[in-house]
Design an enzyme around this catalytic site. Structure first.
Site, PDB file in Angstrom:
ATOM      1  N   ILE A   1       0.868  -1.163   0.000  1.00  9.31           N
ATOM      2  CA  ILE A   1       0.000   0.000   0.000  1.00  9.31           C
ATOM      3  C   ILE A   1       0.913   1.223   0.000  1.00  9.31           C
ATOM      4  CG2 ILE A   1      -0.184  -0.137   2.519  1.00  9.31           C
ATOM      5  CD1 ILE A   1      -2.866   1.230   2.374  1.00  9.31           C
ATOM      6  N   SER A   2       0.664   2.167  -0.887  1.00 11.57           N
ATOM      7  CA  SER A   2       1.532   3.337  -1.027  1.00 11.57           C
ATOM      8  C   SER A   2       1.491   4.202   0.227  1.00 11.57           C
ATOM      9  CB  SER A   2       1.116   4.174  -2.234  1.00 11.57           C
ATOM     10  OG  SER A   2       1.320   3.468  -3.430  1.00 11.57           O
ATOM     11  N   ALA A   3       2.571   4.926   0.458  1.00 10.59           N
ATOM     12  CA  ALA A   3       2.622   5.865   1.578  1.00 10.59           C
ATOM     13  C   ALA A   3       1.547   6.935   1.412  1.00 10.59           C
ATOM     14  CB  ALA A   3       4.005   6.514   1.645  1.00 10.59           C
TER      15      ALA A   3
END
Length: 422
Positions: free
Chosen positions: A103-105
């Protein structure tokens, strides 16, 4: 459209509130893989941590589109994170979600969303559903989101999670995202959250004339965001900041023309000379915070990299990733030049001016880190050399250089590594 690059500093009290909120979240971790899903109303038990994330990670880093800010404050990111990592849900980092994906920052999600200028009537195509978090953020703003995920398990779980959370304007299907979703085209906006070498032609065809596409393009460990606008059937391109996304899954990744060489890792642009799009950000390095390119008497070439920070504990860094084969490489010989003025360590153990190498295994789990050098005080240009050990199961590494949470001014130049056979 140009992304925001202005940075606002948080005070000590604000930082204290951030870590206090994160500590509260850490104390509330559940035991199941995912908690009973529910859409955030702003008054749930994670609200304080989410608000702290928005203030100190999103707004403080230049995201000022109010619709995007509100979406980041509303979407319950902890619902998209597995239980073992939920205590880190509202920290500004990417997290593993299974199937070798992440999951992207939060900042990256907000940055990509703001850059495409989302509007209430937009129909948006997202390539790479992952956990579903980016789709949920978009769904708070736009009319409809169509999201394609190539990994069957992720497509199934994201679809179920988004439905249970009430995101009825998100439509998820399993498939090759680079083929788009032709039956629902054309789209006003397209966001691509995996990095191809070139722009897939079906996505160009499915973008509405006048529409925008946000996409990371480049080699496996050397990528840049591009903002594309379709005008009279042709694309206008604007290169933005450097970035780093995990490998794609599927045929496109296997067919890359330029592939990483894990037995010969190197530093790209370690002399910090290159800025090909003249945006005052050094090429080849991502997630740059409080960094400038400086021409004041560099040790090598015409420029060095300058890190400046006045607030103890605030982040000042640049990162670069690389493949590495720990079975073949037992150590790295590292060298770097540095000049420092009034450098003082910050309050935490990691809040010190340094070069650090983080190692990751085949499933992107951290398997160790190594400290190359630390600095403090005031010194003219000095070279530091160090040999660091590489874990045998290391497959990737990320080099982190900067003040990190220290204060003062740090200039860095001519950063090099040389592999040593195991």
């Amino acid at each position: 459209m140009n992304p925001m690059h202005q940075r606002r500093r948080m005070n000590a009290a604000g930082r204290h509130n951030l870590w206090l909120a994160i500590a509260v979240v850490m104390a509330m971790c559940g035991t199941s893989a995912f908690a009973q899903p529910r859409r955030s109303s702003g008054n749930d038990r994670y609200a304080a941590a989410r608000d702290a994330m928005v203030r100190f990670v999103i707004e403080a880093e230049g995201i000022d589109n109010q619709a995007v800010v509100n979406a980041m404050r509303t979407v319950p990111r902890h619902e998209f994170v597995i239980a073992s990592l939920r205590h880190r849900a509202y920290t500004d980092c990417s997290l593993a979600i299974g199937s070798k994906q992440t999951i992207s920052a939060p900042y990256i999600v907000a940055y990509m969303t703001q850059t495409i200028d989302p509007q209430p009537d937009d129909r948006v195509l997202e390539i790479g559903t992952g956990s579903g978090y980016q789709a949920a953020v978009l769904a708070e703003i736009v009319k409809e989101v169509y999201s394609v995920e190539i990994v069957p398990a992720l497509a199934k779980s994201a679809k179920k999670r988004l439905e249970e959370l009430g995101y009825n304007n998100v439509f998820v299907r399993e498939g090759d995202g680079f083929q788009g979703w032709k039956e629902h085209a054309p789209f006003d906006k397209i966001i691509v959250t995996c990095s191809p070498e070139n722009i897939p032609e079906p996505l160009i065809e499915q973008l509405k004339d006048g529409g925008l596409m946000m996409i990371p393009i480049g080699e496996r460990y050397q990528q840049s965001f591009y903002l594309l606008k379709k005008v009279d059937g042709k694309l206008e391109r604007e290169r933005l900041v450097s970035t780093l996304f995990v490998p794609m899954t599927g045929e496109s990744e296997e067919r890359r023309r330029v592939k990483p060489d894990p037995q010969h890792p190197v530093i790209v642009n370690g002399s910090f000379e290159l800025d090909s799009n003249d945006d005052d950000r050094v090429d080849g390095w991502h997630y740059q915070r409080h960094v400038t390119m400086n021409s004041e008497d560099p040790i090598d070439g015409s420029r060095c990299l300058r890190f400046e920070n006045a607030t103890p504990g605030e982040l000042s860094q640049a990162l670069q990733g690389s493949a590495i084969d720990g079975r073949a490489i037992g150590a790295l010989d590292c060298a770097v030049w540095a000049r420092l003025r009034d450098v003082v360590p910050g309050p935490g153990n990691s809040d010190q001016a340094a070069v650090v190498v983080h190692f990751y295994d085949v499933i992107r789990r951290e398997v160790g880190d190594a400290l190359v050098v630390t600095w403090r005080g005031t010194e003219n240009w000095q070279e530091a050399r160090s040999r660091i050990l590489v874990p045998p199961d290391a497959k990737e590494m990320v080099i982190r250089v900067g003040l990190n949470g220290a204060t003062g001014t740090l200039d860095v130049d001519d950063l090099r590594i040389a592999p040593v056979a195991r």
